[in-house]
Every structure is written in structure tokens, then in C-alpha cells.
Scaffold this motif. Sequence first.
Motif, mmCIF file in Angstrom:
data_model
loop_
_atom_site.group_PDB
_atom_site.id
_atom_site.type_symbol
_atom_site.label_atom_id
_atom_site.label_comp_id
_atom_site.label_asym_id
_atom_site.label_seq_id
_atom_site.Cartn_x
_atom_site.Cartn_y
_atom_site.Cartn_z
ATOM 1 N N PRO A 129 5.354 7.554 -3.000
ATOM 2 C CA PRO A 129 4.882 6.675 -1.868
ATOM 3 C C PRO A 129 3.692 7.134 -1.278
ATOM 4 O O PRO A 129 3.631 8.776 -1.378
ATOM 5 C CB PRO A 129 5.969 6.456 -0.990
ATOM 6 C CG PRO A 129 7.017 6.751 -1.704
ATOM 7 C CD PRO A 129 6.943 7.777 -2.780
ATOM 8 N N LYS A 130 2.632 6.482 -0.855
ATOM 9 C CA LYS A 130 1.477 7.015 -0.051
ATOM 10 C C LYS A 130 1.850 7.783 0.673
ATOM 11 O O LYS A 130 0.712 8.842 1.100
ATOM 12 C CB LYS A 130 0.683 5.645 0.157
ATOM 13 C CG LYS A 130 -0.779 5.767 0.768
ATOM 14 C CD LYS A 130 -1.609 6.450 -0.238
ATOM 15 C CE LYS A 130 -2.649 5.683 -0.919
ATOM 16 N NZ LYS A 130 -2.856 4.255 -0.826
ATOM 17 N N VAL A 131 2.632 7.774 1.520
ATOM 18 C CA VAL A 131 3.011 8.715 2.732
ATOM 19 C C VAL A 131 4.560 9.533 2.542
ATOM 20 O O VAL A 131 5.429 8.608 2.070
ATOM 21 C CB VAL A 131 2.901 8.054 4.023
ATOM 22 C CG1 VAL A 131 1.481 7.845 4.602
ATOM 23 C CG2 VAL A 131 3.798 6.807 4.179
ATOM 24 N N GLN A 177 0.830 -1.097 0.123
ATOM 25 C CA GLN A 177 -0.057 0.090 -0.107
ATOM 26 C C GLN A 177 1.051 1.370 -0.120
ATOM 27 O O GLN A 177 0.300 2.311 -0.444
ATOM 28 C CB GLN A 177 -0.944 -0.109 1.099
ATOM 29 C CG GLN A 177 -2.053 -1.245 1.107
ATOM 30 C CD GLN A 177 -2.668 -1.244 2.383
ATOM 31 O OE1 GLN A 177 -2.975 -0.492 2.871
ATOM 32 N NE2 GLN A 177 -3.344 -2.443 2.656
ATOM 33 N N TYR A 178 2.162 1.333 0.328
ATOM 34 C CA TYR A 178 2.957 2.363 0.368
ATOM 35 C C TYR A 178 3.460 2.633 -1.002
ATOM 36 O O TYR A 178 3.570 3.915 -1.528
ATOM 37 C CB TYR A 178 4.170 1.799 1.165
ATOM 38 C CG TYR A 178 5.376 2.778 1.123
ATOM 39 C CD1 TYR A 178 5.474 3.975 1.989
ATOM 40 C CD2 TYR A 178 6.715 2.636 0.469
ATOM 41 C CE1 TYR A 178 6.399 4.866 2.227
ATOM 42 C CE2 TYR A 178 7.539 3.304 0.514
ATOM 43 C CZ TYR A 178 7.607 4.795 1.243
ATOM 44 O OH TYR A 178 8.701 5.609 1.296
ATOM 45 N N HIS A 179 3.705 1.572 -1.848
ATOM 46 C CA HIS A 179 4.041 1.732 -3.182
ATOM 47 C C HIS A 179 2.950 1.596 -4.189
ATOM 48 O O HIS A 179 3.224 2.340 -5.119
ATOM 49 C CB HIS A 179 5.002 0.838 -3.834
ATOM 50 C CG HIS A 179 6.469 0.711 -2.829
ATOM 51 N ND1 HIS A 179 7.359 1.908 -3.019
ATOM 52 C CD2 HIS A 179 7.046 -0.200 -2.028
ATOM 53 C CE1 HIS A 179 8.389 1.421 -2.256
ATOM 54 N NE2 HIS A 179 8.073 0.337 -1.626
ATOM 55 N N CYS A 180 1.847 1.230 -3.995
ATOM 56 C CA CYS A 180 0.927 1.053 -5.110
ATOM 57 C C CYS A 180 -0.676 1.289 -4.513
ATOM 58 O O CYS A 180 -0.798 1.080 -3.416
ATOM 59 C CB CYS A 180 0.774 -0.426 -5.403
ATOM 60 S SG CYS A 180 2.350 -1.129 -6.004
ATOM 61 N N GLU A 181 -1.289 1.782 -5.582
ATOM 62 C CA GLU A 181 -2.746 1.915 -5.573
ATOM 63 C C GLU A 181 -3.224 0.470 -5.535
ATOM 64 O O GLU A 181 -2.667 -0.213 -6.625
ATOM 65 C CB GLU A 181 -3.494 2.744 -6.447
ATOM 66 C CG GLU A 181 -4.611 3.428 -6.100
ATOM 67 C CD GLU A 181 -4.604 4.253 -4.937
ATOM 68 O OE1 GLU A 181 -5.274 3.868 -3.873
ATOM 69 O OE2 GLU A 181 -4.145 5.097 -4.825
ATOM 70 N N GLU A 212 -0.029 6.446 7.722
ATOM 71 C CA GLU A 212 0.508 7.665 8.388
ATOM 72 C C GLU A 212 1.200 7.695 9.663
ATOM 73 O O GLU A 212 2.124 8.213 10.009
ATOM 74 C CB GLU A 212 -0.750 8.542 8.351
ATOM 75 C CG GLU A 212 -1.270 9.159 6.881
ATOM 76 C CD GLU A 212 -1.917 7.922 6.396
ATOM 77 O OE1 GLU A 212 -2.300 6.873 6.985
ATOM 78 O OE2 GLU A 212 -2.408 8.082 4.995
ATOM 79 N N LEU A 260 2.430 3.959 -7.674
ATOM 80 C CA LEU A 260 2.359 5.517 -7.245
ATOM 81 C C LEU A 260 3.501 6.146 -7.693
ATOM 82 O O LEU A 260 4.545 5.851 -7.534
ATOM 83 C CB LEU A 260 1.887 5.591 -5.811
ATOM 84 C CG LEU A 260 0.727 4.918 -5.172
ATOM 85 C CD1 LEU A 260 0.867 4.833 -3.818
ATOM 86 C CD2 LEU A 260 -0.431 5.723 -5.666
#
Length: 262
Positions: free
Chosen positions: A187-189, A152-156, A247, A184
Motif C-alpha cells: 500500500p502507498k502508506v 490511491q492507497y492500493h493502486c498507482e 500520510e 501496488l
Amino acid sequence: MRKRPLGQNFLIDLNIAQNIIQLAHIQPGEPVVEIGPGKGVLTQLLIREADSLTAIELDPRLSKDLQNRFGDTPSFKLIEGDAAKFDYASLGGGLNVVSNLPYYAATHIMKKLIHYRNQIRSMTLMLQKEVVDRLTAKPGQKEYGSLSVYVQYHCEIERLLEIPNTAFSPKPKIDSSLIGLTPLPQPKVQVENPKLFFKLVNSAFFHKRKMLKNNLKDWESLFNEENGKTRLAGIDLNRRGETLSLEDFADLANHVHTLTAA
Ligand code: SAM
């Protein structure tokens, strides 16, 4: 010898095969990579959709059959080799990966693909349902763990289709699910030190039943007491890792990075 050592459960339901290809949303001109084409059930459909198709198959016997069947099509290229060791950058960028992944190596190959995320536009992957449950899990769910955070950090991530075990021959014991992974651009965060972030994440989930203060002992000297609670970056360390969002993990890692950076 192990039974089906290469995870060879072949898809025999043509409707599902067609569904998978539709859900992959192959765009004109974009290169496609298929991992583990096997007996070609997805390959025969992909070859019609894709302007170029590179298929990577480990089994020499299947490779020979695939080459005989599709080798005359100029847009098709077969690579006999291990998808877990392949250099995807050698194929250029904008890749769309489609695969019914072999169970035994599914997570390993998926992580390898994420490693090459800058070369990849989309991944449409079939994996064991229980692995997909972990990939898509949210904080607080029992399947949530370091693999969920990593992906989830790297991808949708999107859950696309559930596939019963009856769609395969030989029939595996478990059902499968199809997911779409879109790398992504960022990264998501926001994380200052990704290595430290993943070290903290892996430690937080090391003993799943333990509280964070026990799993994060390496950083014990940075803990502080607030209102009678042990905290780090304001996070109550009596909590378990599985309750922390991406987060929260980013806050922890950025705080530790600031305190420890020289
Ligand atoms: N795509 C076919 C289908 O849907 O019926 C076959 C899928 S089967 C689950 C997995 C395929 O991956 C098999 O053909 C197997 O030989 C191949 N395979 C196993 N390990 C592999 C690896 N490390 N690299 C490339 N192919 C592999």
C-alpha cells in the motif's frame, strides 16, 4: 423496466477503441480479461493482441452473439455472468483487465477488482468522468473523498484519455475518462491496522462539511489539547477530512492503533 438496465452504451468510435487497446500495453504471454464486451468493439482488437482473452458478459443475448462470433478462436473464452460476483483468482495471476465498465456498476466492479489486486497486473478502465475526477483527486480538491483514498492507497493511478459522449451509442448524458490502475506491491502508506485506517477515513468524510473533531467523535477520548487546538496524532481537528493526505490518515490510524491496542 429501466432504460438500458445493464449500462449498455456501446463504443462506436473505432479510433478511440484502438487508442484504448494501445494504452492498455498488453504484453505477449499475459492473460487479458475483458469485462462487459457488449457488441465486441474492444474484443475484436483484444483478441489479436492477447495470447488469451477471457470475456465476462452478463447479457445472455450479447453473450450468444459473442460466442457465435469469436467462439472458434482457441485463445478466447466467454463467461456469461456477473463481473461483480466473479472469482478472478480462478483465472490465475498476472491478469490485465480492460473494460468499458457499465455505469451503474462501475465503482462496485472496480472495487471488486481491487479486492483481487494480487491476481492483477493492470487495469485499463473506462468510467464516468466525474467518478474519475474523484479517483484522481488530491487533498484539498472538492472531489477528494474516501473513494480517492481507497484507490490511491492500493493502486498507482493514471488518467489516460478523455472520451466524449458522442463516441457511444446510445449517447449517454455524460462524458467518460479512461484510467490505468496498477496495483501496488505494498500500500502507498504504511498502516498497522488497515481496517481501522479505512474506518477513520470513512468517518472523516462522513459529513463532508464538518470538522474532523465532529466526524471522529468515536475517538474523542483520545483527543488532546495543544496550543489551544484539539488534536489527534498532532493533526489539528478543526481541519476537514478533505485536507488530509494519505500520510496524514496513516499517522492518525497508526497513532490510534498504538493507543488502543491492548
Ligand atoms: N465493451 C462494449 C463497448 O465498449 O462498446 C460494451 C460496454 S457497455 C458500457 C457495458 C457492457 O457491460 C454491456 O455489454 C453490458 O451488458 C455489460 N454488463 C453490464 N453489467 C455487467 C455485469 N455485472 N457483469 C458483466 N457484464 C456486465
